[in-house]
Write a protein that holds these residues in place. Structure first.
Motif, PDB file in Angstrom:
ATOM      1  N   ARG A  85      -1.369   0.862   7.078  1.00  0.00           N
ATOM      2  CA  ARG A  85      -2.423  -0.081   7.475  1.00  0.00           C
ATOM      3  C   ARG A  85      -3.647   0.068   6.571  1.00  0.00           C
ATOM      4  NH1 ARG A  85      -2.211   1.057  12.224  1.00  0.00           N
ATOM      5  NH2 ARG A  85      -0.849  -0.626  12.871  1.00  0.00           N
ATOM      6  N   ASN A  86      -4.040   1.312   6.302  1.00  0.00           N
ATOM      7  CA  ASN A  86      -5.186   1.550   5.408  1.00  0.00           C
ATOM      8  C   ASN A  86      -4.923   0.974   4.022  1.00  0.00           C
ATOM      9  OD1 ASN A  86      -6.621   2.880   7.399  1.00  0.00           O
ATOM     10  ND2 ASN A  86      -6.004   4.902   6.732  1.00  0.00           N
ATOM     11  N   ALA A  87      -3.709   1.184   3.510  1.00  0.00           N
ATOM     12  CA  ALA A  87      -3.364   0.670   2.180  1.00  0.00           C
ATOM     13  C   ALA A  87      -3.360  -0.851   2.160  1.00  0.00           C
ATOM     14  CB  ALA A  87      -2.006   1.214   1.742  1.00  0.00           C
ATOM     15  N   VAL A  88      -2.749  -1.469   3.163  1.00  0.00           N
ATOM     16  CA  VAL A  88      -2.697  -2.938   3.221  1.00  0.00           C
ATOM     17  C   VAL A  88      -4.105  -3.514   3.299  1.00  0.00           C
ATOM     18  CG1 VAL A  88      -2.033  -4.892   4.690  1.00  0.00           C
ATOM     19  CG2 VAL A  88      -0.354  -3.120   4.127  1.00  0.00           C
ATOM     20  N   GLU A  89      -4.947  -2.938   4.139  1.00  0.00           N
ATOM     21  CA  GLU A  89      -6.328  -3.425   4.258  1.00  0.00           C
ATOM     22  C   GLU A  89      -7.080  -3.281   2.939  1.00  0.00           C
ATOM     23  OE1 GLU A  89      -7.892  -1.252   7.612  1.00  0.00           O
ATOM     24  OE2 GLU A  89      -6.767  -2.473   9.050  1.00  0.00           O
ATOM     25  N   TYR A  90      -6.898  -2.159   2.264  1.00  0.00           N
ATOM     26  CA  TYR A  90      -7.571  -1.936   0.987  1.00  0.00           C
ATOM     27  C   TYR A  90      -7.131  -2.960  -0.050  1.00  0.00           C
ATOM     28  CZ  TYR A  90      -8.786   0.046  -3.509  1.00  0.00           C
ATOM     29  OH  TYR A  90      -9.259   0.208  -4.774  1.00  0.00           O
ATOM     30  N   TYR A  91      -5.825  -3.110  -0.229  1.00  0.00           N
ATOM     31  CA  TYR A  91      -5.338  -4.026  -1.260  1.00  0.00           C
ATOM     32  C   TYR A  91      -5.623  -5.487  -0.918  1.00  0.00           C
ATOM     33  CZ  TYR A  91      -3.374  -0.023  -3.551  1.00  0.00           C
ATOM     34  OH  TYR A  91      -3.250   1.179  -4.194  1.00  0.00           O
ATOM     35  N   THR A  92      -5.606  -5.827   0.347  1.00  0.00           N
ATOM     36  CA  THR A  92      -5.970  -7.188   0.759  1.00  0.00           C
ATOM     37  C   THR A  92      -7.426  -7.465   0.410  1.00  0.00           C
ATOM     38  OG1 THR A  92      -4.321  -7.191   2.519  1.00  0.00           O
ATOM     39  CG2 THR A  92      -6.135  -8.771   2.718  1.00  0.00           C
ATOM     40  N   ALA A  93      -8.296  -6.510   0.702  1.00  0.00           N
ATOM     41  CA  ALA A  93      -9.726  -6.669   0.377  1.00  0.00           C
ATOM     42  C   ALA A  93      -9.945  -6.784  -1.129  1.00  0.00           C
ATOM     43  CB  ALA A  93     -10.526  -5.496   0.939  1.00  0.00           C
ATOM     44  N   GLN A  94      -9.100  -6.138  -1.920  1.00  0.00           N
ATOM     45  CA  GLN A  94      -9.204  -6.201  -3.382  1.00  0.00           C
ATOM     46  C   GLN A  94      -8.539  -7.450  -3.965  1.00  0.00           C
ATOM     47  OE1 GLN A  94     -11.000  -3.832  -5.137  1.00  0.00           O
ATOM     48  NE2 GLN A  94     -11.495  -3.189  -3.057  1.00  0.00           N
ATOM     49  N   GLY A  95      -7.861  -8.226  -3.115  1.00  0.00           N
ATOM     50  CA  GLY A  95      -7.157  -9.412  -3.589  1.00  0.00           C
ATOM     51  C   GLY A  95      -5.888  -9.083  -4.355  1.00  0.00           C
ATOM     52  N   ILE A  96      -5.243  -7.986  -3.999  1.00  0.00           N
ATOM     53  CA  ILE A  96      -4.035  -7.542  -4.693  1.00  0.00           C
ATOM     54  C   ILE A  96      -2.841  -7.667  -3.757  1.00  0.00           C
ATOM     55  CG2 ILE A  96      -2.859  -5.559  -5.729  1.00  0.00           C
ATOM     56  CD1 ILE A  96      -5.649  -4.558  -6.573  1.00  0.00           C
ATOM     57  N   GLN A  97      -1.784  -8.317  -4.259  1.00  0.00           N
ATOM     58  CA  GLN A  97      -0.510  -8.371  -3.537  1.00  0.00           C
ATOM     59  C   GLN A  97       0.415  -7.322  -4.123  1.00  0.00           C
ATOM     60  OE1 GLN A  97       0.819 -10.394  -0.805  1.00  0.00           O
ATOM     61  NE2 GLN A  97       2.161  -8.626  -1.039  1.00  0.00           N
ATOM     62  N   ARG A  98       0.965  -6.490  -3.261  1.00  0.00           N
ATOM     63  CA  ARG A  98       1.926  -5.473  -3.706  1.00  0.00           C
ATOM     64  C   ARG A  98       3.331  -5.893  -3.295  1.00  0.00           C
ATOM     65  NH1 ARG A  98       0.318   0.551  -2.624  1.00  0.00           N
ATOM     66  NH2 ARG A  98       0.088   0.875  -4.862  1.00  0.00           N
ATOM     67  N   ARG A  99       4.290  -5.602  -4.165  1.00  0.00           N
ATOM     68  CA  ARG A  99       5.700  -5.861  -3.891  1.00  0.00           C
ATOM     69  C   ARG A  99       6.494  -4.614  -4.261  1.00  0.00           C
ATOM     70  NH1 ARG A  99       5.035 -10.123  -0.842  1.00  0.00           N
ATOM     71  NH2 ARG A  99       4.487 -12.039  -1.914  1.00  0.00           N
ATOM     72  N   HIS A 100       7.327  -4.174  -3.348  1.00  0.00           N
ATOM     73  CA  HIS A 100       8.223  -3.050  -3.582  1.00  0.00           C
ATOM     74  C   HIS A 100       9.601  -3.629  -3.875  1.00  0.00           C
ATOM     75  CE1 HIS A 100       4.962  -1.171  -1.339  1.00  0.00           C
ATOM     76  NE2 HIS A 100       5.365  -0.013  -1.836  1.00  0.00           N
ATOM     77  N   MET A 101      10.061  -3.448  -5.106  1.00  0.00           N
ATOM     78  CA  MET A 101      11.371  -3.954  -5.520  1.00  0.00           C
ATOM     79  C   MET A 101      12.338  -2.778  -5.535  1.00  0.00           C
ATOM     80  SD  MET A 101      10.508  -7.074  -5.856  1.00  0.00           S
ATOM     81  CE  MET A 101      11.987  -7.757  -6.540  1.00  0.00           C
ATOM     82  N   LEU A 102      13.181  -2.704  -4.514  1.00  0.00           N
ATOM     83  CA  LEU A 102      14.119  -1.609  -4.367  1.00  0.00           C
ATOM     84  C   LEU A 102      15.488  -2.090  -4.811  1.00  0.00           C
ATOM     85  CD1 LEU A 102      14.123   0.914  -1.581  1.00  0.00           C
ATOM     86  CD2 LEU A 102      16.279  -0.217  -2.078  1.00  0.00           C
ATOM     87  N   GLY A 103      16.123  -1.358  -5.719  1.00  0.00           N
ATOM     88  CA  GLY A 103      17.432  -1.772  -6.223  1.00  0.00           C
ATOM     89  C   GLY A 103      18.287  -0.591  -6.622  1.00  0.00           C
ATOM     90  N   THR A 104      19.390  -0.892  -7.275  1.00  0.00           N
ATOM     91  CA  THR A 104      20.402   0.092  -7.666  1.00  0.00           C
ATOM     92  C   THR A 104      20.695   1.050  -6.511  1.00  0.00           C
ATOM     93  OG1 THR A 104      18.828   1.592  -8.740  1.00  0.00           O
ATOM     94  CG2 THR A 104      19.872  -0.081 -10.128  1.00  0.00           C
ATOM     95  N   VAL A 105      20.905   0.465  -5.346  1.00  0.00           N
ATOM     96  CA  VAL A 105      21.153   1.227  -4.126  1.00  0.00           C
ATOM     97  C   VAL A 105      22.554   1.832  -4.178  1.00  0.00           C
ATOM     98  CG1 VAL A 105      21.383   1.059  -1.615  1.00  0.00           C
ATOM     99  CG2 VAL A 105      19.605  -0.252  -2.800  1.00  0.00           C
ATOM    100  N   SER A 106      22.617   3.122  -3.908  1.00  0.00           N
ATOM    101  CA  SER A 106      23.892   3.831  -3.886  1.00  0.00           C
ATOM    102  C   SER A 106      23.991   4.649  -2.605  1.00  0.00           C
ATOM    103  CB  SER A 106      23.993   4.753  -5.105  1.00  0.00           C
ATOM    104  OG  SER A 106      25.189   5.479  -5.072  1.00  0.00           O
ATOM    105  N   VAL A 107      24.973   4.322  -1.766  1.00  0.00           N
ATOM    106  CA  VAL A 107      25.248   5.137  -0.592  1.00  0.00           C
ATOM    107  C   VAL A 107      25.997   6.359  -1.108  1.00  0.00           C
ATOM    108  CG1 VAL A 107      26.442   5.276   1.623  1.00  0.00           C
ATOM    109  CG2 VAL A 107      25.304   3.148   0.960  1.00  0.00           C
ATOM    110  N   THR A 108      25.341   7.513  -1.027  1.00  0.00           N
ATOM    111  CA  THR A 108      25.899   8.717  -1.649  1.00  0.00           C
ATOM    112  C   THR A 108      26.675   9.596  -0.684  1.00  0.00           C
ATOM    113  OG1 THR A 108      23.780   9.857  -1.345  1.00  0.00           O
ATOM    114  CG2 THR A 108      24.146   8.746  -3.458  1.00  0.00           C
ATOM    115  N   GLY A 109      26.577   9.319   0.611  1.00  0.00           N
ATOM    116  CA  GLY A 109      27.337  10.103   1.572  1.00  0.00           C
ATOM    117  C   GLY A 109      27.174   9.590   2.981  1.00  0.00           C
ATOM    118  N   GLN A 110      28.132   9.944   3.817  1.00  0.00           N
ATOM    119  CA  GLN A 110      28.044   9.613   5.236  1.00  0.00           C
ATOM    120  C   GLN A 110      28.746  10.694   6.019  1.00  0.00           C
ATOM    121  OE1 GLN A 110      29.883   5.948   6.541  1.00  0.00           O
ATOM    122  NE2 GLN A 110      29.072   6.152   8.606  1.00  0.00           N
ATOM    123  N   GLU A 111      28.050  11.170   7.050  1.00  0.00           N
ATOM    124  CA  GLU A 111      28.632  12.121   7.981  1.00  0.00           C
ATOM    125  C   GLU A 111      28.253  11.668   9.376  1.00  0.00           C
ATOM    126  OE1 GLU A 111      28.294  16.827   8.994  1.00  0.00           O
ATOM    127  OE2 GLU A 111      28.329  16.244   6.877  1.00  0.00           O
ATOM    128  N   GLY A 112      29.199  11.138  10.105  1.00  0.00           N
ATOM    129  CA  GLY A 112      28.921  10.605  11.430  1.00  0.00           C
ATOM    130  C   GLY A 112      27.951   9.439  11.322  1.00  0.00           C
TER     131      GLY A 112
END
Length: 149
Positions: free
Chosen positions: A70-97
């Protein structure tokens, strides 16, 4: 071994699990980037941990994560900055239950109002997800920014 080659475990095939994980990350990143911090925090377990080499101590628990976001969003909104997190190359490396480990890469992009988008940083994200009736939730997230390694 790719996720498509991994044997099916539990009630889901590896392809179904991979699709569920991909959809989870798309929703999670969009919640954060749109400022829906409470909904974003609920994509973590109640006692979830967010650790990064950009901070001296990990953030523990949904309330603390929501407050920090919330603090980060409020700060960047006040600064007029839009942030985007681009998450990719996803690899499921294991599963147990009901526990799944996932590794991915993240680009953090910032765009000032009326300005040019820039990549702030790139990082590796290592997650431990808990699969529950409402879908995955992050129990542990370790983010390692490439510029701080």
């Amino acid at each position: 071994m790719s996720v498509q080659e991994a044997p099916a475990r539990g009630p889901q095939s590896s392809v179904e699990l991979y699709q569920q994980v991909q959809q989870f990350y798309a929703r999670q990143m969009q919640l954060l980037d749109s400022g829906e911090v409470d909904a974003w925090a609920h994509t973590f377990t109640e006692d979830g941990v967010f650790a990064t080499n950009a901070q001296p101590e990990p953030t523990v628990g949904r309330q603390a994560m929501a407050a920090g976001a919330r603090n980060a969003v409020e700060y960047y909104t006040a600064q007029g900055i839009q942030r985007r997190h681009m998450l990719g190359t996803v690899s499921v490396t294991g599963q147990e239950g009901t526990t799944v480990t996932v590794r991915s890469y993240v680009l953090l992009i910032e765009t000032p109002r009326g300005g040019q988008a820039t990549i702030l940083c790139s990082a590796t994200c290592e997650d431990v997800l808990e699969l529950g009736p409402d879908g995955p939730a992050v129990r542990q997230r370790d983010v390692s920014r490439d510029d701080l390694v």
